[in-house]
Scaffold this motif. Sequence first.
Motif, PDB file in Angstrom:
ATOM      1  N   ASP A   1       1.532   6.414   2.548  1.00  0.00           N
ATOM      2  CA  ASP A   1       1.321   7.760   3.220  1.00  0.00           C
ATOM      3  C   ASP A   1       2.483   8.563   2.848  1.00  0.00           C
ATOM      4  O   ASP A   1       2.614   9.868   2.276  1.00  0.00           O
ATOM      5  N   ILE A   2       3.875   7.925   2.881  1.00  0.00           N
ATOM      6  CA  ILE A   2       5.147   8.538   2.806  1.00  0.00           C
ATOM      7  C   ILE A   2       5.260   8.963   1.261  1.00  0.00           C
ATOM      8  O   ILE A   2       5.646   9.863   0.753  1.00  0.00           O
ATOM      9  N   CYS A   3       4.714   7.812   0.614  1.00  0.00           N
ATOM     10  CA  CYS A   3       4.757   8.150  -1.184  1.00  0.00           C
ATOM     11  C   CYS A   3       3.850   9.347  -1.372  1.00  0.00           C
ATOM     12  O   CYS A   3       4.137  10.134  -2.233  1.00  0.00           O
ATOM     13  N   ARG A   4       2.690   9.513  -0.591  1.00  0.00           N
ATOM     14  CA  ARG A   4       1.644  10.312  -1.130  1.00  0.00           C
ATOM     15  C   ARG A   4       2.260  11.834  -0.828  1.00  0.00           C
ATOM     16  O   ARG A   4       2.481  12.680  -1.530  1.00  0.00           O
ATOM     17  N   GLN A   5       2.764  11.782   0.573  1.00  0.00           N
ATOM     18  CA  GLN A   5       3.588  12.951   0.947  1.00  0.00           C
ATOM     19  C   GLN A   5       4.603  13.771  -0.229  1.00  0.00           C
ATOM     20  O   GLN A   5       4.603  14.658  -0.240  1.00  0.00           O
ATOM     21  N   SER A   6       5.376  12.582  -0.596  1.00  0.00           N
ATOM     22  CA  SER A   6       6.433  12.914  -1.342  1.00  0.00           C
ATOM     23  C   SER A   6       5.971  13.507  -2.880  1.00  0.00           C
ATOM     24  O   SER A   6       6.703  14.066  -3.608  1.00  0.00           O
ATOM     25  N   GLY A   7       4.701  13.410  -3.407  1.00  0.00           N
ATOM     26  CA  GLY A   7       4.489  13.429  -4.587  1.00  0.00           C
ATOM     27  C   GLY A   7       4.851  12.386  -5.795  1.00  0.00           C
ATOM     28  O   GLY A   7       4.423  12.835  -7.003  1.00  0.00           O
ATOM     29  N   ALA A   8       5.421  11.575  -5.301  1.00  0.00           N
ATOM     30  CA  ALA A   8       5.900  10.372  -6.224  1.00  0.00           C
ATOM     31  C   ALA A   8       4.759   9.691  -6.670  1.00  0.00           C
ATOM     32  O   ALA A   8       3.802   9.632  -5.905  1.00  0.00           O
ATOM     33  N   LYS A   9       4.895   9.090  -7.642  1.00  0.00           N
ATOM     34  CA  LYS A   9       3.641   8.123  -8.229  1.00  0.00           C
ATOM     35  C   LYS A   9       3.907   6.742  -7.466  1.00  0.00           C
ATOM     36  O   LYS A   9       4.784   6.192  -7.419  1.00  0.00           O
ATOM     37  N   LEU A  10       2.598   6.288  -6.657  1.00  0.00           N
ATOM     38  CA  LEU A  10       2.641   4.836  -6.393  1.00  0.00           C
ATOM     39  C   LEU A  10       2.087   3.944  -7.476  1.00  0.00           C
ATOM     40  O   LEU A  10       0.750   4.114  -7.623  1.00  0.00           O
ATOM     41  N   VAL A  11       2.701   2.954  -7.789  1.00  0.00           N
ATOM     42  CA  VAL A  11       2.347   1.948  -8.920  1.00  0.00           C
ATOM     43  C   VAL A  11       1.684   0.826  -8.217  1.00  0.00           C
ATOM     44  O   VAL A  11       0.919   0.016  -9.002  1.00  0.00           O
ATOM     45  N   GLY A  12       1.863   0.367  -7.201  1.00  0.00           N
ATOM     46  CA  GLY A  12       1.392  -0.718  -6.574  1.00  0.00           C
ATOM     47  C   GLY A  12       1.989  -1.508  -5.296  1.00  0.00           C
ATOM     48  O   GLY A  12       3.017  -0.747  -4.876  1.00  0.00           O
ATOM     49  N   CYS A  13       1.499  -2.227  -4.628  1.00  0.00           N
ATOM     50  CA  CYS A  13       1.971  -2.687  -3.067  1.00  0.00           C
ATOM     51  C   CYS A  13       1.691  -4.333  -3.336  1.00  0.00           C
ATOM     52  O   CYS A  13       0.976  -4.932  -3.939  1.00  0.00           O
ATOM     53  N   GLY A  14       2.840  -4.842  -3.016  1.00  0.00           N
ATOM     54  CA  GLY A  14       2.955  -6.399  -3.071  1.00  0.00           C
ATOM     55  C   GLY A  14       3.388  -6.880  -1.671  1.00  0.00           C
ATOM     56  O   GLY A  14       4.105  -6.214  -0.858  1.00  0.00           O
ATOM     57  N   ALA A  15       2.967  -7.920  -1.029  1.00  0.00           N
ATOM     58  CA  ALA A  15       3.099  -8.298   0.388  1.00  0.00           C
ATOM     59  C   ALA A  15       3.365 -10.046  -0.071  1.00  0.00           C
ATOM     60  O   ALA A  15       2.843 -10.532  -0.830  1.00  0.00           O
ATOM     61  N   VAL A  16       4.457 -10.458   0.573  1.00  0.00           N
ATOM     62  CA  VAL A  16       4.739 -11.946   0.618  1.00  0.00           C
ATOM     63  C   VAL A  16       3.523 -12.594   1.394  1.00  0.00           C
ATOM     64  O   VAL A  16       2.900 -13.549   0.522  1.00  0.00           O
ATOM     65  N   ILE A  17       3.093 -12.380   2.320  1.00  0.00           N
ATOM     66  CA  ILE A  17       2.122 -13.200   3.159  1.00  0.00           C
ATOM     67  C   ILE A  17       0.926 -12.329   3.524  1.00  0.00           C
ATOM     68  O   ILE A  17       1.258 -11.317   3.979  1.00  0.00           O
ATOM     69  N   GLU A  18      -0.399 -12.390   3.137  1.00  0.00           N
ATOM     70  CA  GLU A  18      -1.595 -11.776   3.511  1.00  0.00           C
ATOM     71  C   GLU A  18      -2.269 -12.338   4.338  1.00  0.00           C
ATOM     72  O   GLU A  18      -2.834 -13.546   4.101  1.00  0.00           O
ATOM     73  N   LYS A  19      -2.700 -11.845   5.545  1.00  0.00           N
ATOM     74  CA  LYS A  19      -3.795 -12.481   6.426  1.00  0.00           C
ATOM     75  C   LYS A  19      -5.105 -11.565   5.865  1.00  0.00           C
ATOM     76  O   LYS A  19      -5.588 -10.587   6.233  1.00  0.00           O
ATOM     77  N   SER A  20      -5.707 -12.639   5.141  1.00  0.00           N
ATOM     78  CA  SER A  20      -6.755 -11.778   4.147  1.00  0.00           C
ATOM     79  C   SER A  20      -7.999 -11.483   4.991  1.00  0.00           C
ATOM     80  O   SER A  20      -9.181 -10.627   4.481  1.00  0.00           O
ATOM     81  N   TYR A  21      -7.954 -12.150   6.134  1.00  0.00           N
ATOM     82  CA  TYR A  21      -9.400 -11.833   7.228  1.00  0.00           C
ATOM     83  C   TYR A  21      -9.226 -10.574   7.939  1.00  0.00           C
ATOM     84  O   TYR A  21      -9.840 -10.346   8.630  1.00  0.00           O
ATOM     85  N   GLN A  22      -8.057 -10.024   7.685  1.00  0.00           N
ATOM     86  CA  GLN A  22      -7.792  -8.718   8.546  1.00  0.00           C
ATOM     87  C   GLN A  22      -7.991  -7.470   7.744  1.00  0.00           C
ATOM     88  O   GLN A  22      -8.126  -7.670   6.432  1.00  0.00           O
ATOM     89  N   ALA A  23      -7.963  -6.154   8.107  1.00  0.00           N
ATOM     90  CA  ALA A  23      -8.641  -5.040   7.284  1.00  0.00           C
ATOM     91  C   ALA A  23      -7.352  -4.569   6.079  1.00  0.00           C
ATOM     92  O   ALA A  23      -7.885  -3.601   5.224  1.00  0.00           O
ATOM     93  N   GLY A  24      -6.337  -5.013   6.282  1.00  0.00           N
ATOM     94  CA  GLY A  24      -5.199  -4.412   5.379  1.00  0.00           C
ATOM     95  C   GLY A  24      -5.588  -4.475   3.886  1.00  0.00           C
ATOM     96  O   GLY A  24      -5.574  -3.402   3.247  1.00  0.00           O
ATOM     97  N   ARG A  25      -6.179  -5.324   3.216  1.00  0.00           N
ATOM     98  CA  ARG A  25      -6.608  -5.441   1.790  1.00  0.00           C
ATOM     99  C   ARG A  25      -7.596  -4.443   1.741  1.00  0.00           C
ATOM    100  O   ARG A  25      -7.236  -3.686   0.571  1.00  0.00           O
ATOM    101  N   ARG A  26      -8.629  -4.251   2.245  1.00  0.00           N
ATOM    102  CA  ARG A  26      -9.714  -3.522   2.105  1.00  0.00           C
ATOM    103  C   ARG A  26      -9.223  -1.929   2.243  1.00  0.00           C
ATOM    104  O   ARG A  26      -9.310  -1.023   1.417  1.00  0.00           O
ATOM    105  N   ARG A  27      -8.182  -1.725   3.254  1.00  0.00           N
ATOM    106  CA  ARG A  27      -7.879  -0.211   3.539  1.00  0.00           C
ATOM    107  C   ARG A  27      -6.865   0.170   2.122  1.00  0.00           C
ATOM    108  O   ARG A  27      -7.115   1.385   1.852  1.00  0.00           O
ATOM    109  N   ILE A  28      -6.128  -0.930   1.676  1.00  0.00           N
ATOM    110  CA  ILE A  28      -5.366  -0.522   0.388  1.00  0.00           C
ATOM    111  C   ILE A  28      -6.270  -0.344  -0.766  1.00  0.00           C
ATOM    112  O   ILE A  28      -5.986   0.487  -1.511  1.00  0.00           O
ATOM    113  N   GLU A  29      -7.035  -1.193  -1.154  1.00  0.00           N
ATOM    114  CA  GLU A  29      -7.916  -1.240  -2.396  1.00  0.00           C
ATOM    115  C   GLU A  29      -8.584  -0.270  -2.362  1.00  0.00           C
ATOM    116  O   GLU A  29      -8.995   0.285  -3.350  1.00  0.00           O
ATOM    117  N   GLU A  30      -9.490   0.238  -1.285  1.00  0.00           N
ATOM    118  CA  GLU A  30     -10.198   1.326  -1.217  1.00  0.00           C
ATOM    119  C   GLU A  30      -9.621   2.779  -1.539  1.00  0.00           C
ATOM    120  O   GLU A  30     -10.165   3.763  -1.753  1.00  0.00           O
TER     121      GLU A  30
END
Lengths: 192, 192
Positions: free
Chosen positions: A139-168
């Motif tokens: 959201d902060i990136c979007r507000q700024s108008g800068a380009k967001l090229v990707g997101c990296g997480a060291v550990i993901e709990k794939s059974y929670q909603a995070g991945r879906r929220r970002i990929e969509e």
Amino acid sequence: MQELKEMIRRDGIILPGDILKVDRFLNHQIDIGLATRIGKEFHRLFEAEAPSKILTVETSGIAFAITTAQQFNNIPVIFAKKYRSMNMDPDQYTADAISYTRGGAVSLSCAKEYFSPEDRFLIIDDFLANGEAMCALIDICRQSGAKLVGCGAVIEKSYQAGRRRIEEQGIKLCSLACISAMDENGIQFQDD
Amino acid sequence: MQELKEMIRRDGIILPGDILKVDRFLNHQIDIGLATRIGKEFHRLFEAEAPSKILTVETSGIAFAITTAQQFNNIPVIFAKKYRSMNMDPDQYTADAISYTRGGAVSLSCAKEYFSPEDRFLIIDDFLANGEAMCALIDICRQSGAKLVGCGAVIEKSYQAGRRRIEEQGIKLCSLACISAMDENGIQFQDD
């Protein structure tokens, strides 16, 4: 990342409330050799995206943002602030996130001067679960108008909603250890 | 460290209340090339002390603790926690510090399991002013029975009490930029 998964299996502690505690090498004591290799892995995964800056959030994301930035020829790291400080810039982007380990909402903020439309941001954080912190950074990136090229997480709990929220949102997301299940029988990773 | 002093002169902002804001390269945006060279300088200064672990405190000390640890062949970094978290260890060392930039006392805590009498700790932090945070870290080391081999600060305000408080305990202290005066006329360094 096999080494990371083995360390999570060996040293991770599962606490009530679906919390994975990795204080021995990531959230309190940091294994610097591992942190450096994590930076190399993020570099390999995002090299094609040619980020010009890395965005993370205090506290535990900073180590991996730094080791990743080193691999990208020392691009700057900006860490969003969670806690009020007397000397924060008045001219900020802010976004709220619910913190499950701290309880309640926290407001992440970044001074506007470190963002420009020419920037290509890579977001790096230690954990991705419900995606609250990462979505606030997006959201902060979007507000700024800068380009967001990707997101990296060291550990993901794939059974929670995070991945879906970002990929969509059409954002490239790479996590180095994806946990598919975690209970009294131990930790299962997605690609085991 | 000449490069650091030049950056403080160029990008540091003096705020009311004797606060030096270095958010452009140290406390909010981090210059990773500089951070890596700071790690090399601390390595040079403390190589003879052969530290086995580095202790710092969240948030802004972490970057320089990491780059220093990399130079010492990836010794572990432990960062003391300032903020309560649901998954903190109950078995902790704690010490209080007054924070001038945040206002009020904060309690620093470290899980006991990362300290042993065989450890040789080097303490690294971003700022040394009155020495509150650094003295709390020293106190935590003392409580643990581990050996403390030295303290390093990136920026020191030499006209405040921090250096005296640390040196009178017989502890080696090295700072990379020592500010002797700071006012509307600019910043003076001790060795200029």
